[in-house]
Design a protein around this motif. Structure first.
Motif, PDB file in Angstrom:
ATOM      1  N   THR A 173      -2.249  -2.520  -2.925  1.00 37.13           N
ATOM      2  CA  THR A 173      -1.226  -3.112  -3.793  1.00 37.13           C
ATOM      3  C   THR A 173      -0.127  -3.727  -2.932  1.00 37.13           C
ATOM      4  O   THR A 173       0.160  -3.247  -1.827  1.00 37.13           O
ATOM      5  CB  THR A 173      -0.587  -2.064  -4.724  1.00 37.13           C
ATOM      6  OG1 THR A 173      -0.108  -0.972  -3.929  1.00 37.13           O
ATOM      7  CG2 THR A 173      -1.580  -1.556  -5.753  1.00 37.13           C
TER       8      THR A 173
ATOM      9  N   ASP B 230       0.821  -1.214   0.000  1.00 32.91           N
ATOM     10  CA  ASP B 230       0.000   0.000   0.000  1.00 32.91           C
ATOM     11  C   ASP B 230       0.855   1.264   0.000  1.00 32.91           C
ATOM     12  O   ASP B 230       0.722   2.143   0.859  1.00 32.91           O
ATOM     13  CB  ASP B 230      -0.964  -0.009   1.188  1.00 32.91           C
ATOM     14  CG  ASP B 230      -1.964  -1.149   1.102  1.00 32.91           C
ATOM     15  OD1 ASP B 230      -2.246  -1.594  -0.024  1.00 32.91           O
ATOM     16  OD2 ASP B 230      -2.435  -1.599   2.166  1.00 32.91           O
ATOM     17  N   ASN B 231       1.763   1.319  -0.957  1.00 32.24           N
ATOM     18  CA  ASN B 231       2.590   2.502  -1.245  1.00 32.24           C
ATOM     19  C   ASN B 231       3.720   2.753  -0.251  1.00 32.24           C
ATOM     20  O   ASN B 231       4.413   3.761  -0.350  1.00 32.24           O
ATOM     21  CB  ASN B 231       1.720   3.769  -1.335  1.00 32.24           C
ATOM     22  CG  ASN B 231       0.509   3.584  -2.230  1.00 32.24           C
ATOM     23  OD1 ASN B 231       0.634   3.072  -3.335  1.00 32.24           O
ATOM     24  ND2 ASN B 231      -0.658   3.984  -1.743  1.00 32.24           N
ATOM     25  N   LYS B 232       3.895   1.861   0.711  1.00 33.40           N
ATOM     26  CA  LYS B 232       4.956   2.062   1.703  1.00 33.40           C
ATOM     27  C   LYS B 232       5.880   0.848   1.746  1.00 33.40           C
ATOM     28  O   LYS B 232       5.427  -0.298   1.715  1.00 33.40           O
ATOM     29  CB  LYS B 232       4.354   2.280   3.092  1.00 33.40           C
ATOM     30  CG  LYS B 232       3.531   3.560   3.220  1.00 33.40           C
ATOM     31  CD  LYS B 232       2.982   3.702   4.636  1.00 33.40           C
ATOM     32  CE  LYS B 232       2.149   4.973   4.773  1.00 33.40           C
ATOM     33  NZ  LYS B 232       1.580   5.113   6.151  1.00 33.40           N
TER      34      LYS B 232
ATOM     35  N   ASN C 234      -1.952   1.541  -9.374  1.00 31.84           N
ATOM     36  CA  ASN C 234      -2.918   2.281  -8.551  1.00 31.84           C
ATOM     37  C   ASN C 234      -3.840   3.143  -9.404  1.00 31.84           C
ATOM     38  O   ASN C 234      -3.782   4.369  -9.390  1.00 31.84           O
ATOM     39  CB  ASN C 234      -2.182   3.150  -7.524  1.00 31.84           C
ATOM     40  CG  ASN C 234      -1.953   2.411  -6.228  1.00 31.84           C
ATOM     41  OD1 ASN C 234      -2.898   1.956  -5.585  1.00 31.84           O
ATOM     42  ND2 ASN C 234      -0.685   2.255  -5.847  1.00 31.84           N
TER      43      ASN C 234
ATOM     44  N   THR D 125       8.590   1.087  -6.815  1.00 34.39           N
ATOM     45  CA  THR D 125       7.642   2.196  -6.675  1.00 34.39           C
ATOM     46  C   THR D 125       6.931   2.487  -7.982  1.00 34.39           C
ATOM     47  O   THR D 125       5.716   2.749  -8.008  1.00 34.39           O
ATOM     48  CB  THR D 125       8.367   3.456  -6.170  1.00 34.39           C
ATOM     49  OG1 THR D 125       9.020   3.171  -4.931  1.00 34.39           O
ATOM     50  CG2 THR D 125       7.389   4.598  -5.966  1.00 34.39           C
TER      51      THR D 125
ATOM     52  N   ASN E 167       4.308  -0.172  -8.497  1.00 34.92           N
ATOM     53  CA  ASN E 167       3.216   0.070  -7.554  1.00 34.92           C
ATOM     54  C   ASN E 167       2.320   1.216  -8.010  1.00 34.92           C
ATOM     55  O   ASN E 167       1.086   1.099  -8.048  1.00 34.92           O
ATOM     56  CB  ASN E 167       3.802   0.373  -6.175  1.00 34.92           C
ATOM     57  CG  ASN E 167       2.759   0.793  -5.169  1.00 34.92           C
ATOM     58  OD1 ASN E 167       2.072  -0.013  -4.571  1.00 34.92           O
ATOM     59  ND2 ASN E 167       2.626   2.115  -4.969  1.00 34.92           N
ATOM     60  N   ASN E 168       2.933   2.333  -8.373  1.00 32.75           N
ATOM     61  CA  ASN E 168       2.161   3.518  -8.761  1.00 32.75           C
ATOM     62  C   ASN E 168       1.351   3.271 -10.029  1.00 32.75           C
ATOM     63  O   ASN E 168       0.225   3.762 -10.167  1.00 32.75           O
ATOM     64  CB  ASN E 168       3.094   4.710  -8.966  1.00 32.75           C
ATOM     65  CG  ASN E 168       3.728   5.178  -7.669  1.00 32.75           C
ATOM     66  OD1 ASN E 168       3.292   4.792  -6.574  1.00 32.75           O
ATOM     67  ND2 ASN E 168       4.763   6.000  -7.764  1.00 32.75           N
TER      68      ASN E 168
END
Length: 456
Positions: free
Chosen positions: A138, A38-40, A131, A124, A127-128
């Motif tokens: 994610t 989740d973006n982290k 989204n 990253t 992932n992006n």
């Protein structure tokens, strides 16, 4: 690790006086694992591993010992000798070539030349890109390894392998508020960082997010027997799970395989040709020599629908009256067992349009969300990641939560047509508590009278 070669040879020479057979596998290498949720970034694990194991065969019984401290090699050698003397067994080893070789997996970019920051940037981006609208979660897993392994045996083999592997795995979860669906994809290979860097990461991530979104609007599937088209990934999963495991010699010897006693018998339609090829450098399951120092080569399991070969180790091969196929695999800490490598259905001659044009009512199944196989009974059940109706030779409405089930041998005999495309996927396979990197795949495949239903 190579600098310790003479030291290991002295251990082999010393222990050989007390044993029928001895081999040593030793290795050192670096690994990197990164998890983004989740973006982290949730985890970053970098490690350097070193270890060695020794196997001793005495009176038909194995002794096995492992250490992370090379100064304790003589100690674990003596431990292995004692263990092998505790029991008497029936282990014999099939003959194999004596090898003196040094191999290195081809690579453009060594992993040691890539910073953690560069790896995180790539993760990253993936992932992006996933989204998009309705994607609520994610997960990106990245892993790589670079290692040097030595194999020595009392028979005289001396093999040094420099291996590398990298993989990126992405999951996206989409929700409409009432329905939740998943998208999954992976990229990588047995090569350097270029295996992921040279991919279109933005396109890779977006496709996974779009897949999850499409499934939100998909219909529930009909149930019954249909003509189906399995895509490259689902074809590979079927070949790996339903046929590949059943072709493992240890399962056959344990009476846990539908293929027991079927060597040289017809098990599929005339167009079915199935391969396991550890020597394929484009496959995620690539290796030059197995855990027993046996050189790998293309191994045809099924030829024109007939079972013509099996997957074996030296121990299981001799019990079945054959030579080892080079499929004894494990990490250094474990005893080698029979494993697949790159397992696939060979392509045929038909285009995708030709495969579907004669289907009045059928289903196109894409990807896999897991499933179950009973190798002894020869039955399976897989959940497709995404599916579509086929109506009058055309792909129409999307379906969700579709399952494919049946008998392995009946399904192989119902393979009616095979596409001319080909794709080999990447993944990991678990067996007896051990995990091994593998490739599986094939072309689009048409199967008649396949049992389809809904899955949860």
């Amino acid at each position: 690790m190579e600098k310790n070669l003479d030291f290991f040879k002295k251990i082999i020479d010393k222990i050989s006086e007390k044993a029928d057979y001895v081999d040593i596998r030793a290795g050192s290498g670096s690994t990197s694992n990164i998890l983004m949720k989740d973006n982290k970034i949730q985890e970053i694990n970098n490690g350097i591993d070193i270890g060695a194991r020794i196997r001793v065969l005495n009176n038909g019984a194995w002794g096995f010992a492992f250490t992370n401290d090379l100064n304790k090699m003589e100690e674990i050698a003596n431990t292995a000798i004692k263990l092998s003397n505790v029991l008497k067994g029936d282990v014999e080893l099939a003959e194999t070539d004596i090898i003196d070789d040094k191999v290195k997996t081809p690579r453009k970019i060594s992993l040691s030349d890539v910073s953690i920051e560069d790896k995180i940037e790539l993760i990253t981006d993936a992932n992006n890109s996933a989204n998009i609208d309705n994607v609520v979660s994610t997960t990106v897993n990245y892993s790589d390894s670079e290692s040097q392994t030595i194999f020595l045996s009392s028979e005289g083999s001396s093999i040094i392998m420099d291996e590398i592997r990298v993989g990126l795995f992405l999951n996206a979860v989409a929700s409409s508020g009432e329905v939740i669906q998943f998208g999954h994809g992976s990229i990588g290979g047995s090569k350097g960082f270029e295996a992921v860097q040279e991919q279109d990461i933005e396109k890779f991530g977006r496709k996974i997010g779009e897949k999850a979104n499409r499934l939100l609007k998909a219909e529930t599937p009909p149930s019954g027997k249909f003509s189906i088209i399995a895509d490259n990934e689902l074809t590979g999963v079927f070949v790996h799970e339903a046929l590949g495991h059943a072709a493992e010699a240890d399962l056959i010897l344990q009476n846990d395989s539908i293929l027991k006693g079927k060597l040289n018998e017809k098990i599929g339609s005339n167009i079915v040709n199935i391969i396991d090829d550890a020597s394929d450098k484009d496959g995620f399951g690539y290796y030059s020599y197995d855990g027993e120092g046996v050189k790998t080569e293309k191994n045809q399991l099924v030829k024109d629908g007939k079972l013509v070969s099996l997957l074996s180790s030296r121990e299981s091969a001799v019990k079945l009256g054959m030579k080892s196929s080079g499929n004894a695999r494990s990490s250094i800490t474990d005893q080698p067992i029979v494993r697949m490598s790159n397992t696939y259905l060979e392509p045929g001659s038909m285009s995708f349009e030709e495969l579907i044009e004669d289907i009045k009512e059928g289903i196109y199944l894409k990807g896999s969300r897991g499933g179950q196989v009973d190798t002894g009974k020869g039955i399976f059940q897989f959940n497709a990641a995404e599916s579509f109706k086929i109506e009058e030779g055309q792909i129409t409405n999307p379906l969700r939560d579709v399952s494919l089930s049946g008998n392995v041998l009946e399904t192989l005999k119902n393979v009616d047509a095979i596409g001319n495309d080909f794709k080999l996927g990447i993944g990991f396979c678990g067996k007896s508590g051990q995990v091994a990197p593998v490739g599986d795949g094939g072309p689009h495949t048409r199967i008649l009278n396949a049992m389809v239903g809904g899955s949860s």
